[in-house]
Design an enzyme around this catalytic site. Structure first.
Site, short mmCIF file in Angstrom:
data_model
loop_
_atom_site.label_atom_id
_atom_site.label_comp_id
_atom_site.label_asym_id
_atom_site.label_seq_id
_atom_site.Cartn_x
_atom_site.Cartn_y
_atom_site.Cartn_z
CE LYS A 137 -3.05 -30.14 9.30
NZ LYS A 137 -2.07 -29.68 10.29
CD GLN B 187 1.62 -29.82 10.33
OE1 GLN B 187 0.62 -29.18 9.96
NE2 GLN B 187 1.51 -30.89 11.08
CG ASP C 298 -2.71 -24.87 13.95
OD1 ASP C 298 -3.42 -25.88 13.80
OD2 ASP C 298 -1.61 -24.71 13.39
N1 GUN Z 1 1.57 -30.82 14.32
C1 GUN Z 1 0.80 -31.84 14.78
N2 GUN Z 1 -0.50 -31.49 14.84
C2 GUN Z 1 -0.55 -30.19 14.41
C3 GUN Z 1 -1.62 -29.29 14.22
O1 GUN Z 1 -2.80 -29.55 14.50
N3 GUN Z 1 -1.26 -28.05 13.75
C4 GUN Z 1 0.02 -27.72 13.47
N4 GUN Z 1 0.27 -26.49 13.03
N5 GUN Z 1 1.03 -28.55 13.63
C5 GUN Z 1 0.75 -29.80 14.08
#
Ligand code: GUN
Length: 280
Positions: free
Chosen positions: A50, A94, A117
């Site tokens: 990311k 995350q 998100d």
């Molecule tokens: N953990 C697994 N997929 C995601 C996601 O799309 N966003 C976040 N914040 N955590 C994750």
């Protein structure tokens, strides 16, 4: 006839190129804060991706790392600081978080207009009421990949295998919004194979390697594989790709399917968050 492979990486690259040229002409850059807590190796890989993508498209990016013993207060203080920062338009914490931290509390401390998100109760509420502001990136990626096939989905049967808050539930809602008839299957569902075989659109998001076999797939179906599982050092999806591609109409590979599209959708959400901030 074997399935057409949906090239998620190529579609994502096109979206990112587009974003990059848009951002080039902007004085203020979209800003994303990435928060990583603990030492989960998969989370670290995702956050690294990311961060790298964010920089490649020319966004402003801040990364905040915490050890596995971090406490809620530290995280809440950081989210408050990021909520108040004019340089930050999107905040991503995350998941999963270490056990001592209440994920719900932290997620919902993010201001809804910075919730790139789409995980806060406010964002999910908007999504469920058919008035989406920010949708979860993986669910958006699934929808875009289905749309990329050009298949008419209205009135069709969609089966989502998996009911997580991050993927299964939002994808089901987004498919419903597109007038498909949605069935959600999960670990307690009886007769998954029979239900899956009725699907014109089959989305697998359970995290079980090769759970979806050829016998579970209707001829010509659109099959979207959200799974990312490590088996003997190799990444495989929830779908038995080699065999399912013999019957499906379209299928996403793992890797290079949903994964890269999810990151592209996160970048789109960050740009959208910057536009929302201007209206507030
Ligand atoms: N953990 C697994 N997929 C995601 C996601 O799309 N966003 C976040 N914040 N955590 C994750």
């Amino acid at each position: 006839m074997p399935a057409k492979i949906i090239d998620g990486k190529k579609i994502a690259d096109g979206i990112l190129e587009n974003l990059k040229s848009k951002v080039k002409s902007m004085n203020e850059k979209p800003g994303l804060a990435l928060v990583l807590v603990g030492d989960n190796p998969a989370s670290e890989i995702y956050v690294n991706f990311k961060e790298k993508t964010c920089k490649e498209v020319g966004f402003y990016c801040e990364r905040h790392n915490f050890g596995k013993d971090a406490d809620e207060m530290e995280l809440l203080n950081l989210v408050t600081q990021l909520n108040n920062s004019p340089k930050i338009h999107g905040i991503l914490v995350q998941l999963p978080l270490p056990k001592q931290i209440d994920e719900n509390l932290i997620t919902n401390s993010i201001l809804p207009h910075k919730d790139v998100d789409g995980f806060t109760a406010v964002s999910l509420g908007h999504l469920f009421s058919g008035n989406t502001i920010m949708a979860p990136a993986t669910a958006m990626a699934v929808m875009r990949l289905i749309e990329s096939t050009g298949t008419r989905i209205e009135g069709k049967n969609a089966v989502v295998v998996g009911r997580s808050n991050i993927v299964g539930k939002p994808v089901a809602m987004m498919l419903l919004e597109k007038n498909t008839t949605v069935t959600i299957c999960h670990s307690k569902t009886e007769g998954i194979a029979e239900k899956a075989r009725k699907a014109d659109i089959l989305v697998a998001a359970v995290g079980k390697p090769k759970l979806i076999t050829k016998e579970m797939v209707k001829e010509g179906a659109v099959v979207i594989d959200v799974g990312i599982n490590r088996v003997n050092g190799k990444i495989v999806g929830d779908v038995d790709f080699e065999n399912v591609k013999e019957v499906a109409g379209f299928i996403t590979p793992v890797p290079k399917g949903v994964g890269p599209m999810t990151i592209a959708m996160l970048m789109e959400n960050t740009l959208k968050a910057m536009e929302l901030a201007k209206k507030i």
